[in-house]
Enzyme design. Structure first.
Site, short mmCIF file in Angstrom:
data_model
loop_
_atom_site.label_atom_id
_atom_site.label_comp_id
_atom_site.label_asym_id
_atom_site.label_seq_id
_atom_site.Cartn_x
_atom_site.Cartn_y
_atom_site.Cartn_z
N GLU A 34 4.37 -11.35 -6.34
CA GLU A 34 3.32 -11.43 -7.36
C GLU A 34 3.75 -10.86 -8.71
OE1 GLU A 34 3.43 -9.50 -4.75
OE2 GLU A 34 2.54 -7.54 -5.07
N HIS B 230 7.94 -8.14 -3.63
CA HIS B 230 6.65 -8.49 -4.25
C HIS B 230 6.74 -9.82 -5.00
CE1 HIS B 230 4.50 -4.75 -3.43
NE2 HIS B 230 5.69 -4.18 -3.51
N GLY C 282 0.83 -1.20 0.00
CA GLY C 282 0.00 0.00 0.00
C GLY C 282 0.86 1.24 0.00
N LYS D 56 -11.19 -10.45 -16.45
CA LYS D 56 -11.51 -10.45 -17.88
C LYS D 56 -11.02 -11.72 -18.59
CE LYS D 56 -13.23 -8.00 -21.31
NZ LYS D 56 -14.50 -7.24 -21.24
N CYS E 147 5.07 -6.28 1.68
CA CYS E 147 5.42 -4.85 1.69
C CYS E 147 4.69 -4.10 2.81
CB CYS E 147 5.18 -4.25 0.31
SG CYS E 147 6.15 -2.76 0.04
N TYR E 148 3.73 -3.23 2.50
CA TYR E 148 3.02 -2.54 3.58
C TYR E 148 2.41 -3.56 4.55
CZ TYR E 148 0.02 0.70 6.11
OH TYR E 148 -0.57 1.43 7.11
N ASP F 117 -18.56 -9.47 -22.15
CA ASP F 117 -19.15 -9.74 -20.83
C ASP F 117 -20.64 -10.08 -20.92
OD1 ASP F 117 -16.63 -8.98 -20.13
OD2 ASP F 117 -17.20 -7.01 -19.39
#
Ligand code: XMP
Length: 527
Positions: A184, A182, A66, A383, A93-94, A240
């Site tokens: 990710e 990170h 964050g 998506k 992290c945060y 969608d």
């Protein structure tokens, strides 16, 4: 207008990782990575209600990064409920910094922000780093100002870098872990292994989030919720709403009533294509409303872009509502192709439980006496998951991979006042451009491509005569998130060919220009 019916978010029966969002730009990426491991993940803001967290019954929690600093007061903290759940926790992290602070450690602000590649050195073995041997180093991605400077009492150090002594730590008794880097992002080369270890070896999740299970599960959920009642869906022909239609069709067949509004601002043959596919080929209960005249009438004399947008949105609502009102005694549910990014666009809206009607389709003003519940079977899908689902349900590739098309359609691609003649010219020019892009194998290499109509009379020569006619601009951009974009470097010969075809085949066009503006400062659309 409607009671919310969270068809799919409160699932107690599937192993789930909760990603608690502290506002990082990478939060969605964390959730994506977990889902890529075939484990369901949900993002909730850090200040969400205790009940919501409990109802999710997560098998593990990841605390995101964050932008704030735990060294300042009134910054976000991990709610107590997370520790009461007694499930594994991973702070990133945060998330690591607030974890350290809340357990009595110290966090310091660095003068220099660390941003970019770093090498961490593993100081001891840990289940989180299973597969790496102690003493080995790993390439990671860092992005932080603060760092943990003193370990909390009950924690031990797992890894350090040259500049930060504490970059990974774990609780001595509980399954609580934290990383300064990170895992990710793809720049962290073995980040997936770390997330896999957390998900499978620490949280002991089962890989249950698979598309074939998901389709079956969604169909069953729809059947359970809807029973033999009727559902109305505004079909736009986009991915969608098309996937929503196909899913509902499988679940309730003819009890699904789709309404497609032809606003006269669509791409060439679009209304026919939608009718052909969904009505003729797939035999869906589809009502095509030809509302071109109403749209052109309301738009007459209007040239301000925002006013045009508003009129197009309002006219759509009026027409859709009118159709819905005709069916009002029959219909109990309104389906929408809302997808996960529409829901989590801002954590604020989720924490306030705002039910945002998908703005592009603008179904928002249904009569008050229509007590319809919402059905949103894609509400928790990203998506690309929607695309995979569409592909499994048999939606043709050309629809799945189609470039995005704005809700107001050609209304924002004809600069100034709109008329049917201009729409026809633009539809034809655009169709030529797209046809040539596909033929040249370039369509999938650009993210969005289209023509815009510029109502400026420019001179050309036809035979011996000077002719003043309008201008067509060609636009093609490359982008990942549509927030920024660069103009596509299409080959000159290709552009020459498209330009020739447009000026030769379309009488109302005197010249073609190629838009070489990137975003920012330009936007993708011309209005
Ligand atoms: P801009 O022009 O803002 O476009 O760079 C970014 C993306 O959003 C689409 N867009 C719209 N979509 N209603 C929509 O549904 C709109 O009013 C609208 N304006 C832009 C645009 O096509 C691009 O994909």
């Amino acid at each position: 207008m409607s009671n919310s019916n969270n068809l799919s978010l409160d699932k107690k029966n599937i192993d789930t990782i909760l990603v608690l969002d502290f506002g990082s730009q990478y939060t969605q990426l964390i959730a994506r990575r977990i889902r890529d491991l075939n484990v369901f993940s949900v993002i909730l803001p850090w200040d969400v209600s205790t009940e919501k967290i409990k109802s999710l019954n997560p098998k593990g929690v990841i605390l995101s990064g964050g932008p704030e600093s735990v060294t300042e007061s009134n910054t976000p903290r991990i709610p107590e409920i997370i520790f009461e759940l007694d499930v594994p926790v991973l702070g990133i992290c945060y998330g690591m910094q607030t974890l350290a602070e809340q357990f009595g450690g110290q966090v310091s602000s660095s003068k220099n922000k660390e941003f970019g590649h770093a090498q961490i050195l593993l100081k001891k073995s840990s289940l989180l780093f299973d597969g790496f041997s102690s003493g080995s180093s790993i390439d990671v991605w860092m992005s932080h100002g603060d760092h943990v400077s003193t370990l909390p009492d009950q924690f031990s150090l797992i890894a350090s870098t040259a500049s930060a002594p504490i970059v990974a730590m774990e609780h001595l008794q509980k399954p609580i872990f934290a990383l300064q880097f990170h895992p990710e992002v793809t720049h962290t080369k073995q980040g997936n292994t770390v997330l896999e270890n957390f998900t499978f070896k620490i949280c002991m999740c089962a890989a249950q989030w698979k598309m074939e299970n998901l389709i079956e599960q969604r169909i069953n959920e729809i059947k359970e919720t809807v029973g033999d009642q009727k559902v109305l869906l505004g079909l736009s022909g986009g991915v969608d709403s098309s996937v929503t239609a196909m899913l509902l069709d499988q679940a309730i067949g003819k009890n699904l009533i789709c309404v497609f509004v032809d606003n006269g601002l669509l791409r060439k043959n679009e209304a026919e294509d939608v009718e052909n596919l969904f009505k003729d080929k797939m035999d869906l209960n589809l009502l095509v409303v030809d509302a071109k005249k109403a749209f052109y009438r309301h738009l007459k004399g209007i040239s301000d872009p925002e006013q045009k947008r508003k009129i197009i949105g309002r006219t759509f609502i009026d027409i859709f509502d009118n159709e819905a009102a005709k069916l009002k005694d029959e219909i109990n549910f309104l389906a929408q192709g809302t997808i996960y990014p529409d829901v989590i666009e801002s954590s604020e809206s989720e924490s306030k439980e705002a039910r945002v009607i998908k703005s592009h389709h603008n179904v928002g003003g249904l009569p008050d006496d229509m007590k319809m519940e919402l059905v949103e079977p894609l509400r928790d899908l990203f998506k690309d998951e929607v695309r995979t689902m569409g592909s499994e349900l048999g939606l043709p590739l050309e629809m799945l991979n189609r470039h995005p098309f704005p809700g107001p359609g050609l209304g924002v691609r004809i600069l100034g006042e709109i008329s049917q003649e201009k729409v026809l010219i633009l539809q034809n020019a655009d169709a030529i451009f797209i046809e040539e892009l596909i033929k040249a194998g370039l369509y999938d290499h650009v993210s969005q491509a289209f023509c815009a109509f510029l109502p400026i009379k420019s001179v050309g020569v036809v035979g011996d005569e000077r002719r003043y006619a309008d201008v067509i601009a060609i636009r093609a951009v490359e982008t990942v998130d549509f927030m920024t974009a660069t103009w596509a470097r299409l080959p000159y010969d290709f552009l020459a060919h498209v330009s020739n075809r447009i000026v030769n085949e379309l009488e109302g066009v005197s010249r073609v220009v190629y838009d070489i503006s990137s975003k920012p400062p330009a936007t993708i659309e011309w209005e």
